[in-house]
Design a protein around this motif. Sequence first.
Motif, PDB file in Angstrom:
ATOM      1  N   ALA A 261       0.806  -1.104   0.142  1.00  7.77           N
ATOM      2  CA  ALA A 261      -0.283   0.058  -0.116  1.00  7.77           C
ATOM      3  C   ALA A 261       0.808   1.358  -0.169  1.00  7.77           C
ATOM      4  N   LYS A 262       1.928   1.182   0.747  1.00  8.29           N
ATOM      5  CA  LYS A 262       2.682   2.170   0.903  1.00  8.29           C
ATOM      6  C   LYS A 262       3.403   2.607  -0.504  1.00  8.29           C
ATOM      7  N   THR A 263       3.920   1.543  -1.064  1.00  8.17           N
ATOM      8  CA  THR A 263       4.696   1.557  -2.433  1.00  8.17           C
ATOM      9  C   THR A 263       3.807   2.062  -3.454  1.00  8.17           C
ATOM     10  N   LEU A 264       2.551   1.731  -3.553  1.00  4.50           N
ATOM     11  CA  LEU A 264       1.577   2.105  -4.557  1.00  4.50           C
ATOM     12  C   LEU A 264       0.837   3.497  -4.242  1.00  4.50           C
ATOM     13  N   GLY A 265       0.894   3.966  -2.944  1.00  2.00           N
ATOM     14  CA  GLY A 265       0.249   5.305  -2.410  1.00  2.00           C
ATOM     15  C   GLY A 265      -0.896   5.317  -2.475  1.00  2.00           C
ATOM     16  N   LEU A 266      -1.527   4.191  -2.066  1.00  3.94           N
ATOM     17  CA  LEU A 266      -2.921   3.995  -1.919  1.00  3.94           C
ATOM     18  C   LEU A 266      -3.519   3.992  -0.389  1.00  3.94           C
ATOM     19  N   GLU A 267      -4.753   4.622  -0.413  1.00  3.69           N
ATOM     20  CA  GLU A 267      -4.897   4.628   1.116  1.00  3.69           C
ATOM     21  C   GLU A 267      -5.373   3.041   1.600  1.00  3.69           C
ATOM     22  N   ALA A 268      -4.583   2.803   2.564  1.00  3.27           N
ATOM     23  CA  ALA A 268      -4.503   1.287   3.341  1.00  3.27           C
ATOM     24  C   ALA A 268      -5.818   0.946   3.320  1.00  3.27           C
ATOM     25  N   GLU A 269      -6.830   1.738   3.758  1.00  5.47           N
ATOM     26  CA  GLU A 269      -8.215   1.139   3.944  1.00  5.47           C
ATOM     27  C   GLU A 269      -8.820   0.421   2.825  1.00  5.47           C
ATOM     28  N   ARG A 270      -8.344   1.224   1.550  1.00  4.17           N
ATOM     29  CA  ARG A 270      -8.962   0.750   0.239  1.00  4.17           C
ATOM     30  C   ARG A 270      -8.645  -0.912   0.061  1.00  4.17           C
ATOM     31  N   LEU A 271      -7.378  -1.129   0.626  1.00  6.81           N
ATOM     32  CA  LEU A 271      -6.973  -2.464   0.542  1.00  6.81           C
ATOM     33  C   LEU A 271      -7.207  -3.444   1.743  1.00  6.81           C
ATOM     34  N   GLY A 272      -8.092  -3.182   2.206  1.00  5.20           N
ATOM     35  CA  GLY A 272      -8.796  -3.868   3.405  1.00  5.20           C
ATOM     36  C   GLY A 272      -9.819  -4.859   3.091  1.00  5.20           C
ATOM     37  N   GLN A 273     -10.382  -5.649   4.117  1.00  2.07           N
ATOM     38  CA  GLN A 273     -11.234  -6.441   3.796  1.00  2.07           C
ATOM     39  C   GLN A 273     -12.437  -6.375   3.138  1.00  2.07           C
ATOM     40  N   LEU A 274     -12.985  -4.932   2.976  1.00  4.07           N
ATOM     41  CA  LEU A 274     -13.942  -4.621   1.916  1.00  4.07           C
ATOM     42  C   LEU A 274     -13.628  -4.075   0.790  1.00  4.07           C
ATOM     43  N   ASN A 275     -12.715  -4.780   0.206  1.00  6.77           N
ATOM     44  CA  ASN A 275     -12.087  -3.993  -1.016  1.00  6.77           C
ATOM     45  C   ASN A 275     -13.085  -4.267  -2.155  1.00  6.77           C
ATOM     46  N   PHE A 276     -13.774  -5.718  -2.129  1.00  9.34           N
ATOM     47  CA  PHE A 276     -14.826  -6.006  -3.085  1.00  9.34           C
ATOM     48  C   PHE A 276     -16.045  -4.855  -3.097  1.00  9.34           C
ATOM     49  N   LEU A 277     -16.373  -4.452  -1.933  1.00 11.74           N
ATOM     50  CA  LEU A 277     -17.458  -3.591  -1.968  1.00 11.74           C
ATOM     51  C   LEU A 277     -17.013  -2.226  -2.284  1.00 11.74           C
ATOM     52  N   LEU A 278     -15.765  -1.735  -1.932  1.00  6.75           N
ATOM     53  CA  LEU A 278     -15.323  -0.460  -2.141  1.00  6.75           C
ATOM     54  C   LEU A 278     -14.938  -0.180  -3.588  1.00  6.75           C
ATOM     55  N   ARG A 279     -14.805  -1.224  -4.266  1.00  2.00           N
ATOM     56  CA  ARG A 279     -14.673  -0.965  -5.847  1.00  2.00           C
ATOM     57  C   ARG A 279     -16.056  -0.256  -6.323  1.00  2.00           C
ATOM     58  N   TYR A 280     -17.098  -0.222  -5.754  1.00  2.00           N
ATOM     59  CA  TYR A 280     -18.253   0.375  -6.186  1.00  2.00           C
ATOM     60  C   TYR A 280     -18.532   1.731  -5.309  1.00  2.00           C
ATOM     61  N   TRP A 281     -17.544   2.030  -4.542  1.00  2.00           N
ATOM     62  CA  TRP A 281     -17.941   3.225  -3.767  1.00  2.00           C
ATOM     63  C   TRP A 281     -16.784   4.311  -4.214  1.00  2.00           C
ATOM     64  N   GLN A 282     -17.434   5.428  -4.741  1.00  2.43           N
ATOM     65  CA  GLN A 282     -16.370   6.402  -5.436  1.00  2.43           C
ATOM     66  C   GLN A 282     -16.292   7.512  -4.595  1.00  2.43           C
ATOM     67  N   GLY A 283     -16.784   7.647  -3.434  1.00  3.14           N
ATOM     68  CA  GLY A 283     -16.809   8.756  -2.351  1.00  3.14           C
ATOM     69  C   GLY A 283     -15.680   8.744  -1.565  1.00  3.14           C
ATOM     70  N   PRO A 284     -15.233   9.813  -0.735  1.00  2.00           N
ATOM     71  CA  PRO A 284     -14.253   9.577   0.022  1.00  2.00           C
ATOM     72  C   PRO A 284     -14.607   8.638   1.303  1.00  2.00           C
ATOM     73  N   LEU A 285     -13.250   8.197   1.958  1.00  2.10           N
ATOM     74  CA  LEU A 285     -13.660   7.183   3.046  1.00  2.10           C
ATOM     75  C   LEU A 285     -13.968   7.694   4.428  1.00  2.10           C
ATOM     76  N   ASP A 286     -13.840   8.984   4.371  1.00  2.79           N
ATOM     77  CA  ASP A 286     -13.937   9.852   5.872  1.00  2.79           C
ATOM     78  C   ASP A 286     -15.185   9.250   6.499  1.00  2.79           C
ATOM     79  N   PRO A 287     -16.317   9.070   5.972  1.00  2.00           N
ATOM     80  CA  PRO A 287     -17.453   8.880   6.668  1.00  2.00           C
ATOM     81  C   PRO A 287     -17.424   7.500   7.312  1.00  2.00           C
ATOM     82  N   ILE A 288     -16.704   6.410   6.547  1.00  2.31           N
ATOM     83  CA  ILE A 288     -16.816   5.112   7.271  1.00  2.31           C
ATOM     84  C   ILE A 288     -15.248   4.609   7.633  1.00  2.31           C
ATOM     85  N   ARG A 289     -14.524   5.497   7.766  1.00  2.00           N
ATOM     86  CA  ARG A 289     -13.319   5.162   8.023  1.00  2.00           C
ATOM     87  C   ARG A 289     -12.988   4.449   9.683  1.00  2.00           C
ATOM     88  N   ALA A 290     -13.775   5.418  10.414  1.00  2.00           N
ATOM     89  CA  ALA A 290     -13.853   4.796  11.866  1.00  2.00           C
ATOM     90  C   ALA A 290     -14.423   3.336  11.927  1.00  2.00           C
TER      91      ALA A 290
END
Length: 304
Positions: A206-235
């Motif tokens: 994640a650090k090497t690719l410069g991506l938000e770590a949360e987008r590489l997490g367990q909900l990656n399948f679902l987050l492919r459909y989420w185009q908004g910011p992660l702030d509302p669900i980051r907690a």
Amino acid sequence: MIKSFVILLSICLTLTWAMPAQICLGDVLFVHDYKSDEYLMGKQESELQVGYTPRAMLVDKQTRYTGSWMKRFFGEVKEQRDTTHFLLEKRRIREIDWYKNKIVTLPFENLHHVRMLQADSAMAQGAAEILNARYKVVEPVFTITINPETKTVGGYPCTYIKADLQLETRDLKKNAASITLVRQHLWVSDAVPGADQYDNFHRQLAKTLGLEAERLGQLNFLLRYWQGPLDPIRASLVQIKGYPVQNDFSVEARYVKNVGSPTSTVISKMIKKERMTLSDAKVMDSLDESRFAAVGPFSEVTLQ
């Protein structure tokens, strides 16, 4: 080829990132049973093997298309193999094309080939204005529920996570709505052998690719459909800890005619249902990388 990069990257990055980083004690091999039923491709059964060393993630997916339509089309059960190497130190992704006897290499620096780019041309802006006059995008509804109680799944104590995303677009001219329901249900455990090795590699990736770590997490399948910011669900995302022992994912499409009317009708179609189950996890001194290697004469090409 690019599509295979994206699919395998999504599958592998769906696995956990959220445990404390530890010293890597050895290599690890995870084996998953992967079943899918897609609207166009029908039923599929796969074995997914993912091996980790401190310097690489090696992925091999062998798929059998068991759906009746595919068997009629090919005259037999079609089989396919996809193998991809994520080489962290070399900053490269290598995919083995078993059908064409070719190896395609993609440097990390050229990952713009597989990233979704938003068009900003004048033509795209003009088309957007026309579309916006007819269509209205409804605010997405995203919910994540974490069950604090543990349940044994596959021999591991697991926490259950339920995530649902509803996307809706209204057709103002026809008074209709297109709704996409994306669901992901997870059973995760921090007791899976090799989870620390996995976590260490994915944090580096994640650090090497410069991506938000949360987008590489367990909900990656679902987050492919989420185009908004992660702030509302980051907690909620940071509370999900553990390696996915079972991962259920589905996409359902609904078309609603005469929205809000007594004559309103709904047409539903299940687009995709998937289940990925952990069948084995082994920590070893040295991973047998030959199971992920190309055998025979292969040509090589690098995408620029």
